[in-house]
Design a protein around this motif. Structure first.
Motif, mmCIF file in Angstrom:
data_model
loop_
_atom_site.group_PDB
_atom_site.id
_atom_site.type_symbol
_atom_site.label_atom_id
_atom_site.label_comp_id
_atom_site.label_asym_id
_atom_site.label_seq_id
_atom_site.Cartn_x
_atom_site.Cartn_y
_atom_site.Cartn_z
ATOM 1 N N TRP A 156 -9.408 5.162 5.812
ATOM 2 C CA TRP A 156 -8.156 4.855 6.521
ATOM 3 C C TRP A 156 -7.277 3.926 5.707
ATOM 4 O O TRP A 156 -6.044 4.070 5.684
ATOM 5 C CB TRP A 156 -8.487 4.255 7.883
ATOM 6 N N VAL A 157 -7.890 2.950 5.025
ATOM 7 C CA VAL A 157 -7.122 2.078 4.126
ATOM 8 C C VAL A 157 -6.542 2.884 2.971
ATOM 9 O O VAL A 157 -5.371 2.737 2.610
ATOM 10 C CB VAL A 157 -8.006 0.931 3.605
ATOM 11 N N SER B 36 4.680 -3.031 6.338
ATOM 12 C CA SER B 36 3.510 -3.023 5.456
ATOM 13 C C SER B 36 2.372 -2.252 6.106
ATOM 14 O O SER B 36 2.339 -2.043 7.324
ATOM 15 C CB SER B 36 3.071 -4.460 5.154
ATOM 16 N N ALA B 37 1.420 -1.838 5.298
ATOM 17 C CA ALA B 37 0.280 -1.083 5.818
ATOM 18 C C ALA B 37 -0.554 -1.921 6.785
ATOM 19 O O ALA B 37 -1.116 -1.391 7.750
ATOM 20 C CB ALA B 37 -0.596 -0.600 4.655
ATOM 21 N N THR B 38 -0.599 -3.233 6.557
ATOM 22 C CA THR B 38 -1.349 -4.112 7.460
ATOM 23 C C THR B 38 -0.737 -4.125 8.851
ATOM 24 O O THR B 38 -1.441 -4.001 9.864
ATOM 25 C CB THR B 38 -1.385 -5.537 6.893
ATOM 26 N N GLN C 104 -2.509 3.331 1.918
ATOM 27 C CA GLN C 104 -2.034 2.907 0.602
ATOM 28 C C GLN C 104 -1.509 4.080 -0.222
ATOM 29 O O GLN C 104 -0.535 3.933 -0.974
ATOM 30 C CB GLN C 104 -3.164 2.194 -0.148
ATOM 31 N N LEU C 105 -2.128 5.262 -0.079
ATOM 32 C CA LEU C 105 -1.622 6.438 -0.792
ATOM 33 C C LEU C 105 -0.269 6.878 -0.253
ATOM 34 O O LEU C 105 0.575 7.385 -1.000
ATOM 35 C CB LEU C 105 -2.629 7.580 -0.690
ATOM 36 N N VAL C 106 -0.066 6.693 1.043
ATOM 37 C CA VAL C 106 1.255 6.994 1.611
ATOM 38 C C VAL C 106 2.309 6.109 0.969
ATOM 39 O O VAL C 106 3.405 6.574 0.602
ATOM 40 C CB VAL C 106 1.234 6.807 3.135
ATOM 41 N N LYS C 107 2.000 4.831 0.816
ATOM 42 C CA LYS C 107 2.930 3.910 0.174
ATOM 43 C C LYS C 107 3.251 4.341 -1.259
ATOM 44 O O LYS C 107 4.409 4.314 -1.706
ATOM 45 C CB LYS C 107 2.331 2.501 0.176
ATOM 46 N N LEU C 108 2.222 4.748 -1.999
ATOM 47 C CA LEU C 108 2.441 5.185 -3.379
ATOM 48 C C LEU C 108 3.232 6.489 -3.432
ATOM 49 O O LEU C 108 4.090 6.672 -4.304
ATOM 50 C CB LEU C 108 1.089 5.365 -4.079
ATOM 51 N N THR C 109 2.962 7.394 -2.499
ATOM 52 C CA THR C 109 3.676 8.674 -2.490
ATOM 53 C C THR C 109 5.148 8.481 -2.175
ATOM 54 O O THR C 109 6.011 9.165 -2.740
ATOM 55 C CB THR C 109 3.029 9.619 -1.463
ATOM 56 N N PHE C 110 5.455 7.557 -1.282
ATOM 57 C CA PHE C 110 6.851 7.317 -0.904
ATOM 58 C C PHE C 110 7.694 6.788 -2.056
ATOM 59 O O PHE C 110 8.927 6.854 -2.014
ATOM 60 C CB PHE C 110 6.918 6.337 0.268
ATOM 61 N N GLN C 111 7.058 6.256 -3.092
ATOM 62 C CA GLN C 111 7.822 5.757 -4.231
ATOM 63 C C GLN C 111 8.514 6.873 -5.004
ATOM 64 O O GLN C 111 9.563 6.661 -5.611
ATOM 65 C CB GLN C 111 6.896 4.975 -5.161
ATOM 66 N N ALA D 229 -4.804 -5.624 4.555
ATOM 67 C CA ALA D 229 -4.265 -6.953 4.250
ATOM 68 C C ALA D 229 -4.689 -7.413 2.859
ATOM 69 O O ALA D 229 -3.887 -7.979 2.103
ATOM 70 C CB ALA D 229 -4.722 -7.946 5.314
ATOM 71 N N ALA D 230 -5.952 -7.157 2.504
ATOM 72 C CA ALA D 230 -6.428 -7.547 1.180
ATOM 73 C C ALA D 230 -5.675 -6.801 0.081
ATOM 74 O O ALA D 230 -5.278 -7.398 -0.932
ATOM 75 C CB ALA D 230 -7.930 -7.277 1.080
ATOM 76 N N VAL D 231 -5.454 -5.503 0.278
ATOM 77 C CA VAL D 231 -4.719 -4.725 -0.725
ATOM 78 C C VAL D 231 -3.259 -5.180 -0.807
ATOM 79 O O VAL D 231 -2.695 -5.316 -1.906
ATOM 80 C CB VAL D 231 -4.801 -3.227 -0.399
ATOM 81 N N ASP D 232 -2.641 -5.432 0.338
ATOM 82 C CA ASP D 232 -1.239 -5.861 0.338
ATOM 83 C C ASP D 232 -1.051 -7.205 -0.354
ATOM 84 O O ASP D 232 -0.075 -7.422 -1.078
ATOM 85 C CB ASP D 232 -0.716 -5.944 1.775
#
Length: 413
Positions: free
Chosen positions: A72-73, A168-170, A77-84, A335-338
Protein backbone atom coordinates in the motif's frame (compact mmCIF):
# COMPACT_ATOMS: atom_id res chain seq x y z
CA UNK A 1 -36.67 -5.03 0.37
CA UNK A 2 -35.59 -8.50 -0.56
CA UNK A 3 -34.04 -10.52 2.20
CA UNK A 4 -30.31 -10.69 1.70
CA UNK A 5 -28.13 -13.60 2.50
CA UNK A 6 -27.77 -14.45 6.14
CA UNK A 7 -24.14 -15.38 5.72
CA UNK A 8 -21.45 -13.40 7.42
CA UNK A 9 -20.30 -10.39 5.46
CA UNK A 10 -16.78 -10.10 4.09
CA UNK A 11 -16.01 -7.00 6.17
CA UNK A 12 -12.84 -8.60 7.32
CA UNK A 13 -11.52 -5.44 8.88
CA UNK A 14 -14.06 -5.73 11.66
CA UNK A 15 -13.49 -9.38 12.44
CA UNK A 16 -11.24 -9.56 15.46
CA UNK A 17 -10.36 -12.94 16.86
CA UNK A 18 -8.71 -13.68 20.18
CA UNK A 19 -5.31 -15.27 19.77
CA UNK A 20 -5.54 -18.14 22.24
CA UNK A 21 -4.24 -21.66 22.59
CA UNK A 22 -7.39 -23.77 23.11
CA UNK A 23 -7.55 -26.71 25.52
CA UNK A 24 -6.82 -29.95 23.82
CA UNK A 25 -9.17 -32.91 23.83
CA UNK A 26 -6.81 -34.84 26.03
CA UNK A 27 -7.16 -32.26 28.81
CA UNK A 28 -10.99 -32.23 28.81
CA UNK A 29 -12.86 -34.70 30.94
CA UNK A 30 -9.79 -35.68 32.91
CA UNK A 31 -11.94 -36.38 35.97
CA UNK A 32 -14.12 -38.98 34.26
CA UNK A 33 -11.29 -40.95 32.66
CA UNK A 34 -8.28 -42.42 34.42
CA UNK A 35 -4.95 -40.88 33.52
CA UNK A 36 -2.62 -43.17 31.65
CA UNK A 37 0.83 -42.45 30.27
CA UNK A 38 -0.48 -42.89 26.74
CA UNK A 39 -3.35 -40.45 27.17
CA UNK A 40 -1.10 -37.85 28.78
CA UNK A 41 1.38 -38.15 25.93
CA UNK A 42 -1.41 -37.84 23.35
CA UNK A 43 -2.88 -34.83 25.14
CA UNK A 44 0.50 -33.10 25.36
CA UNK A 45 1.14 -33.78 21.69
CA UNK A 46 -2.26 -32.38 20.67
CA UNK A 47 -1.77 -29.29 22.84
CA UNK A 48 1.69 -28.77 21.37
CA UNK A 49 0.38 -29.07 17.81
CA UNK A 50 -2.46 -26.63 18.54
CA UNK A 51 -0.09 -24.06 20.03
CA UNK A 52 2.35 -24.56 17.15
CA UNK A 53 -0.42 -24.02 14.57
CA UNK A 54 -1.56 -20.87 16.37
CA UNK A 55 2.01 -19.58 16.50
CA UNK A 56 2.52 -20.27 12.80
CA UNK A 57 -0.75 -18.51 12.01
CA UNK A 58 0.33 -15.45 13.99
CA UNK A 59 3.80 -15.38 12.40
CA UNK A 60 2.25 -15.78 8.96
CA UNK A 61 -0.13 -12.97 9.82
CA UNK A 62 2.73 -10.68 10.80
CA UNK A 63 4.42 -11.43 7.48
CA UNK A 64 1.18 -10.65 5.64
CA UNK A 65 0.89 -7.42 7.67
CA UNK A 66 4.30 -6.28 6.46
CA UNK A 67 3.47 -7.20 2.87
CA UNK A 68 0.09 -5.43 2.98
CA UNK A 69 1.61 -2.29 4.45
CA UNK A 70 4.56 -2.31 2.02
CA UNK A 71 2.36 -2.81 -1.05
CA UNK A 72 0.00 0.00 0.00
CA UNK A 73 2.91 2.36 0.71
CA UNK A 74 4.53 1.43 -2.59
CA UNK A 75 1.26 2.09 -4.44
CA UNK A 76 0.94 5.62 -3.03
CA UNK A 77 4.57 6.47 -3.68
CA UNK A 78 4.46 5.12 -7.25
CA UNK A 79 1.41 7.26 -7.91
CA UNK A 80 3.40 10.29 -6.83
CA UNK A 81 6.27 9.35 -9.15
CA UNK A 82 3.92 8.66 -12.06
CA UNK A 83 2.22 12.03 -11.69
CA UNK A 84 5.54 13.76 -12.32
CA UNK A 85 5.44 12.72 -15.97
CA UNK A 86 1.89 11.48 -16.53
CA UNK A 87 -0.91 13.25 -14.67
CA UNK A 88 -3.98 11.36 -15.88
CA UNK A 89 -5.65 9.93 -12.76
CA UNK A 90 -8.71 8.37 -14.38
CA UNK A 91 -6.64 6.58 -17.01
CA UNK A 92 -4.40 5.22 -14.23
CA UNK A 93 -7.46 4.15 -12.24
CA UNK A 94 -8.97 2.39 -15.26
CA UNK A 95 -5.65 0.77 -16.19
CA UNK A 96 -5.04 -0.50 -12.64
CA UNK A 97 -8.60 -1.76 -12.16
CA UNK A 98 -8.39 -3.75 -15.38
CA UNK A 99 -5.60 -5.81 -13.84
CA UNK A 100 -8.19 -7.37 -11.52
CA UNK A 101 -8.94 -9.61 -14.48
CA UNK A 102 -5.83 -11.60 -13.49
CA UNK A 103 -7.16 -12.41 -10.02
CA UNK A 104 -9.06 -15.58 -10.92
CA UNK A 105 -6.28 -17.09 -13.13
CA UNK A 106 -3.82 -16.58 -10.26
CA UNK A 107 -6.28 -18.08 -7.80
CA UNK A 108 -6.88 -21.09 -10.06
CA UNK A 109 -3.14 -21.70 -10.40
CA UNK A 110 -2.71 -21.62 -6.62
CA UNK A 111 -5.79 -23.78 -6.05
CA UNK A 112 -4.59 -26.39 -8.53
CA UNK A 113 -1.15 -26.50 -6.94
CA UNK A 114 -2.41 -26.88 -3.36
CA UNK A 115 -5.43 -29.20 -3.67
CA UNK A 116 -5.57 -32.81 -4.88
CA UNK A 117 -8.88 -32.48 -6.75
CA UNK A 118 -8.31 -31.30 -10.28
CA UNK A 119 -10.89 -29.20 -12.08
CA UNK A 120 -10.80 -27.50 -15.42
CA UNK A 121 -10.77 -23.69 -15.34
CA UNK A 122 -14.34 -23.65 -16.66
CA UNK A 123 -15.57 -26.05 -13.94
CA UNK A 124 -13.91 -24.01 -11.22
CA UNK A 125 -15.24 -20.78 -12.70
CA UNK A 126 -18.79 -22.19 -12.75
CA UNK A 127 -18.49 -23.37 -9.17
CA UNK A 128 -17.26 -19.98 -7.96
CA UNK A 129 -20.03 -18.18 -9.85
CA UNK A 130 -22.56 -19.40 -7.26
CA UNK A 131 -21.96 -16.09 -5.53
CA UNK A 132 -24.43 -14.65 -8.05
CA UNK A 133 -27.07 -17.28 -7.22
CA UNK A 134 -27.81 -20.97 -7.59
CA UNK A 135 -28.12 -20.64 -11.38
CA UNK A 136 -24.69 -19.08 -11.64
CA UNK A 137 -23.80 -15.97 -13.59
CA UNK A 138 -26.12 -14.85 -16.37
CA UNK A 139 -25.86 -11.76 -18.54
CA UNK A 140 -28.60 -10.04 -16.57
CA UNK A 141 -26.95 -10.79 -13.22
CA UNK A 142 -23.58 -9.83 -14.64
CA UNK A 143 -24.80 -6.35 -15.53
CA UNK A 144 -27.01 -5.98 -12.46
CA UNK A 145 -24.46 -7.03 -9.85
CA UNK A 146 -21.14 -6.17 -11.47
CA UNK A 147 -21.93 -2.71 -12.86
CA UNK A 148 -22.61 -0.84 -9.57
CA UNK A 149 -19.69 -2.44 -7.76
CA UNK A 150 -17.32 -1.82 -10.65
CA UNK A 151 -18.36 1.83 -10.80
CA UNK A 152 -17.85 2.23 -7.04
CA UNK A 153 -14.47 0.50 -7.28
CA UNK A 154 -13.28 2.77 -10.09
CA UNK A 155 -14.66 5.87 -8.37
CA UNK A 156 -12.87 4.98 -5.13
CA UNK A 157 -9.54 4.61 -6.92
CA UNK A 158 -10.10 7.74 -9.00
CA UNK A 159 -10.85 9.93 -5.98
CA UNK A 160 -7.87 8.42 -4.16
CA UNK A 161 -5.55 9.33 -7.03
CA UNK A 162 -7.01 12.84 -7.24
CA UNK A 163 -6.36 13.29 -3.53
CA UNK A 164 -2.74 12.24 -4.01
CA UNK A 165 -2.32 15.12 -6.47
CA UNK A 166 -3.32 17.59 -3.76
CA UNK A 167 -1.96 16.11 -0.52
CA UNK A 168 0.97 14.07 0.67
CA UNK A 169 0.73 10.29 0.70
CA UNK A 170 0.72 10.33 4.51
CA UNK A 171 -2.33 12.60 4.72
CA UNK A 172 -4.25 10.64 2.09
CA UNK A 173 -3.52 7.26 3.68
CA UNK A 174 -4.58 8.60 7.10
CA UNK A 175 -7.81 10.06 5.75
CA UNK A 176 -8.56 6.86 3.86
CA UNK A 177 -8.48 4.98 7.19
CA UNK A 178 -11.74 6.80 8.02
CA UNK A 179 -13.54 4.35 5.72
CA UNK A 180 -13.75 1.94 8.66
CA UNK A 181 -15.81 4.46 10.64
CA UNK A 182 -18.07 5.03 7.62
CA UNK A 183 -18.58 1.27 7.28
CA UNK A 184 -19.72 1.08 10.89
CA UNK A 185 -22.13 4.02 10.53
CA UNK A 186 -23.65 2.66 7.31
CA UNK A 187 -23.92 -0.86 8.74
CA UNK A 188 -25.60 0.49 11.86
CA UNK A 189 -28.10 2.61 9.90
CA UNK A 190 -28.77 0.41 6.85
CA UNK A 191 -28.08 -3.14 8.05
CA UNK A 192 -29.21 -2.57 11.65
CA UNK A 193 -25.97 -3.90 13.08
CA UNK A 194 -25.38 -3.88 16.80
CA UNK A 195 -24.90 -0.46 18.39
CA UNK A 196 -21.55 -0.01 20.12
CA UNK A 197 -20.71 3.12 22.05
CA UNK A 198 -16.97 2.72 21.57
CA UNK A 199 -17.42 2.67 17.79
CA UNK A 200 -19.52 5.81 17.92
CA UNK A 201 -16.64 7.43 19.80
CA UNK A 202 -14.25 6.14 17.11
CA UNK A 203 -16.47 7.62 14.37
CA UNK A 204 -16.49 10.97 16.17
CA UNK A 205 -12.70 10.82 16.41
CA UNK A 206 -12.48 10.14 12.67
CA UNK A 207 -14.67 13.15 11.89
CA UNK A 208 -12.60 15.26 14.28
CA UNK A 209 -9.42 14.19 12.51
CA UNK A 210 -10.93 15.11 9.13
CA UNK A 211 -11.84 18.60 10.35
CA UNK A 212 -8.39 19.09 11.87
CA UNK A 213 -6.74 17.95 8.64
CA UNK A 214 -8.80 20.46 6.67
CA UNK A 215 -8.02 23.19 9.22
CA UNK A 216 -4.27 22.59 8.92
CA UNK A 217 -4.02 25.05 6.01
CA UNK A 218 -6.86 27.32 7.04
CA UNK A 219 -9.76 25.81 5.05
CA UNK A 220 -8.50 27.08 1.72
CA UNK A 221 -6.34 26.09 -1.20
CA UNK A 222 -5.55 22.59 -2.34
CA UNK A 223 -5.69 21.23 1.20
CA UNK A 224 -9.46 21.43 1.65
CA UNK A 225 -10.00 20.01 -1.87
CA UNK A 226 -7.60 17.15 -1.21
CA UNK A 227 -9.26 16.35 2.11
CA UNK A 228 -12.67 16.29 0.43
CA UNK A 229 -11.39 13.95 -2.29
CA UNK A 230 -9.77 11.57 0.22
CA UNK A 231 -12.93 11.50 2.35
CA UNK A 232 -14.96 10.87 -0.80
CA UNK A 233 -12.72 7.91 -1.64
CA UNK A 234 -13.18 6.52 1.88
CA UNK A 235 -16.96 7.01 1.63
CA UNK A 236 -17.32 5.17 -1.68
CA UNK A 237 -15.12 2.35 -0.34
CA UNK A 238 -17.39 2.03 2.70
CA UNK A 239 -20.48 2.04 0.49
CA UNK A 240 -18.96 -0.71 -1.64
CA UNK A 241 -18.38 -2.93 1.40
CA UNK A 242 -21.81 -2.38 2.90
CA UNK A 243 -23.57 -3.06 -0.42
CA UNK A 244 -21.50 -6.21 -0.86
CA UNK A 245 -22.65 -7.38 2.55
CA UNK A 246 -26.27 -6.52 1.78
CA UNK A 247 -26.64 -8.09 -1.65
CA UNK A 248 -23.96 -10.76 -1.91
CA UNK A 249 -23.40 -11.83 1.69
CA UNK A 250 -20.24 -13.76 2.50
CA UNK A 251 -17.80 -15.13 -0.03
CA UNK A 252 -14.91 -17.57 0.03
CA UNK A 253 -11.60 -16.91 -1.67
CA UNK A 254 -12.65 -18.48 -4.97
CA UNK A 255 -15.85 -16.44 -5.14
CA UNK A 256 -13.96 -13.23 -4.35
CA UNK A 257 -11.42 -14.01 -7.08
CA UNK A 258 -14.28 -14.69 -9.50
CA UNK A 259 -16.04 -11.46 -8.55
CA UNK A 260 -12.95 -9.25 -8.83
CA UNK A 261 -12.01 -10.77 -12.18
CA UNK A 262 -15.56 -10.15 -13.37
CA UNK A 263 -15.27 -6.52 -12.31
CA UNK A 264 -11.95 -6.27 -14.11
CA UNK A 265 -13.60 -7.58 -17.28
CA UNK A 266 -16.48 -5.12 -16.92
CA UNK A 267 -14.01 -2.29 -16.36
CA UNK A 268 -11.98 -3.26 -19.42
CA UNK A 269 -14.98 -3.58 -21.74
CA UNK A 270 -17.53 -1.03 -20.59
CA UNK A 271 -15.62 1.70 -18.75
CA UNK A 272 -12.87 2.00 -21.38
CA UNK A 273 -15.00 4.58 -23.17
CA UNK A 274 -14.54 7.07 -20.32
CA UNK A 275 -10.74 7.51 -20.71
CA UNK A 276 -11.30 7.83 -24.45
CA UNK A 277 -13.87 10.59 -23.92
CA UNK A 278 -11.56 12.39 -21.49
CA UNK A 279 -8.76 12.14 -24.05
CA UNK A 280 -10.86 13.52 -26.90
CA UNK A 281 -12.13 16.40 -24.75
CA UNK A 282 -8.52 17.08 -23.65
CA UNK A 283 -9.42 16.71 -19.97
CA UNK A 284 -6.75 14.05 -19.73
CA UNK A 285 -4.33 14.26 -22.61
CA UNK A 286 -1.24 12.20 -23.28
CA UNK A 287 1.09 11.80 -26.21
CA UNK A 288 1.89 8.66 -28.12
CA UNK A 289 1.69 5.27 -26.47
CA UNK A 290 5.44 4.93 -26.61
CA UNK A 291 5.85 8.07 -24.51
CA UNK A 292 3.77 6.73 -21.60
CA UNK A 293 5.68 5.70 -18.43
CA UNK A 294 4.78 2.03 -18.79
CA UNK A 295 7.24 0.98 -16.09
CA UNK A 296 5.60 3.14 -13.43
CA UNK A 297 2.12 2.29 -14.67
CA UNK A 298 2.65 -1.47 -14.67
CA UNK A 299 4.39 -1.28 -11.30
CA UNK A 300 1.46 0.69 -9.88
CA UNK A 301 -1.13 -1.71 -11.27
CA UNK A 302 0.88 -4.70 -10.10
CA UNK A 303 1.24 -3.39 -6.55
CA UNK A 304 -2.46 -2.57 -6.41
CA UNK A 305 -3.27 -6.12 -7.53
CA UNK A 306 -0.85 -7.57 -4.96
CA UNK A 307 -2.49 -5.50 -2.24
CA UNK A 308 -5.96 -6.78 -3.15
CA UNK A 309 -4.70 -10.37 -3.30
CA UNK A 310 -2.97 -10.10 0.07
CA UNK A 311 -6.04 -8.61 1.74
CA UNK A 312 -8.32 -11.40 0.53
CA UNK A 313 -5.85 -14.27 0.90
CA UNK A 314 -4.64 -13.01 4.27
CA UNK A 315 -8.14 -13.26 5.73
CA UNK A 316 -8.10 -16.99 4.91
CA UNK A 317 -4.56 -17.67 6.12
CA UNK A 318 -4.47 -15.58 9.29
CA UNK A 319 -6.54 -13.34 11.56
CA UNK A 320 -8.56 -10.54 9.85
CA UNK A 321 -7.57 -8.00 12.50
CA UNK A 322 -3.94 -8.27 11.38
CA UNK A 323 -4.90 -7.28 7.83
CA UNK A 324 -6.55 -4.13 9.18
CA UNK A 325 -3.43 -3.33 11.19
CA UNK A 326 -1.38 -3.70 8.00
CA UNK A 327 -3.51 -1.02 6.34
CA UNK A 328 -3.02 1.28 9.32
CA UNK A 329 0.75 0.77 9.28
CA UNK A 330 0.84 2.33 5.82
CA UNK A 331 0.41 5.71 7.53
CA UNK A 332 3.77 5.70 9.37
CA UNK A 333 5.31 3.97 6.35
CA UNK A 334 4.27 6.78 4.03
CA UNK A 335 5.34 9.32 6.65
CA UNK A 336 8.84 7.85 6.75
CA UNK A 337 9.14 7.99 2.96
CA UNK A 338 7.75 11.54 2.79
CA UNK A 339 10.17 12.81 5.43
CA UNK A 340 13.29 11.02 4.19
CA UNK A 341 12.80 11.30 0.44
CA UNK A 342 10.46 14.21 -0.22
CA UNK A 343 11.52 16.22 2.87
CA UNK A 344 7.93 16.92 3.86
CA UNK A 345 7.50 18.87 7.10
CA UNK A 346 4.34 17.98 9.02
CA UNK A 347 2.68 20.61 11.17
CA UNK A 348 1.51 19.89 14.70
CA UNK A 349 -2.13 20.06 13.57
CA UNK A 350 -1.59 17.44 10.84
CA UNK A 351 0.27 15.12 13.19
CA UNK A 352 -2.47 15.46 15.79
CA UNK A 353 -5.17 14.79 13.19
CA UNK A 354 -3.31 11.69 11.98
CA UNK A 355 -2.96 10.37 15.54
CA UNK A 356 -6.66 10.99 16.28
CA UNK A 357 -7.75 9.14 13.12
CA UNK A 358 -5.36 6.27 13.84
CA UNK A 359 -6.64 5.95 17.42
CA UNK A 360 -10.22 5.88 16.15
CA UNK A 361 -9.21 3.19 13.66
CA UNK A 362 -7.79 1.04 16.48
CA UNK A 363 -10.95 1.49 18.56
CA UNK A 364 -12.97 0.14 15.66
CA UNK A 365 -10.92 -3.07 15.79
CA UNK A 366 -12.23 -3.94 19.26
CA UNK A 367 -14.48 -7.02 19.22
CA UNK A 368 -18.17 -6.67 19.96
CA UNK A 369 -17.84 -8.41 23.34
CA UNK A 370 -14.82 -6.35 24.42
CA UNK A 371 -16.70 -4.78 27.35
CA UNK A 372 -17.79 -8.10 28.88
CA UNK A 373 -14.32 -9.55 28.35
CA UNK A 374 -12.76 -6.54 30.07
CA UNK A 375 -15.18 -6.76 33.00
CA UNK A 376 -14.46 -10.48 33.45
CA UNK A 377 -10.72 -9.79 33.34
CA UNK A 378 -11.00 -7.03 35.95
CA UNK A 379 -13.20 -9.23 38.14
CA UNK A 380 -10.70 -12.11 37.96
CA UNK A 381 -7.84 -9.76 38.85
CA UNK A 382 -9.83 -8.39 41.79
CA UNK A 383 -10.61 -11.93 43.03
CA UNK A 384 -6.97 -12.88 42.72
CA UNK A 385 -5.89 -9.87 44.78
CA UNK A 386 -8.55 -10.66 47.38
CA UNK A 387 -7.31 -14.25 47.70
CA UNK A 388 -3.70 -13.12 48.04
CA UNK A 389 -4.69 -10.59 50.69
CA UNK A 390 -6.64 -13.29 52.57
CA UNK A 391 -3.65 -15.62 52.50
CA UNK A 392 -1.43 -12.86 53.89
CA UNK A 393 -3.89 -12.23 56.72
CA UNK A 394 -4.03 -15.95 57.50
CA UNK A 395 -0.25 -16.23 57.65
CA UNK A 396 0.09 -13.15 59.84
CA UNK A 397 -2.62 -14.37 62.24
CA UNK A 398 -0.89 -17.78 62.48
CA UNK A 399 2.40 -16.13 63.40
CA UNK A 400 0.65 -14.01 66.03
CA UNK A 401 -0.92 -17.10 67.67
CA UNK A 402 2.43 -18.93 67.73
CA UNK A 403 4.08 -16.02 69.51
CA UNK A 404 1.19 -15.77 72.00
CA UNK A 405 1.58 -19.47 72.87
CA UNK A 406 5.27 -18.93 73.68
CA UNK A 407 6.56 -21.05 70.87
CA UNK A 408 9.96 -19.45 70.44
CA UNK A 409 12.75 -21.20 68.60
CA UNK A 410 16.06 -21.23 70.50
CA UNK A 411 19.09 -21.70 68.29
CA UNK A 412 21.53 -24.48 69.25
CA UNK A 413 24.86 -23.42 70.62
Amino acid sequence: MKKHSARVAPLNSYGSQVLTCPISEGEEGSESRPDTPGSETSGDRTSYQTCANTLLKVLGGLLVVLCVSSSWVGTAQLVKLTFQSFSCPFFLSWFSSSWNLLFFPLYYAGHTATTPDKQTPYQRFRECSRLFGEEGMTLKLFLKRTAPFSILWTLTNYLYLLALRKLSATDVSALYCCHKAFVFLLSWIVLKDRFMGVRIVAAIMAITGIVMMAYADGFHGDSIVGVALAVGSASTSALYKVLFKMFLGSANLGEVAHFLSTMGFFNLVFISCVPLILYLTKVEHWGSLSSLPWGYMCGLAGLWLVFNILVNVGVVLTYPILISIGTLLSVPGNAAVDVLKHEVIFSVVRLTATCVISLGFLLLLLPEEWDSVTLRLLASLADQKTEEHGEELTESSGQTRSRANGAVSIPLA
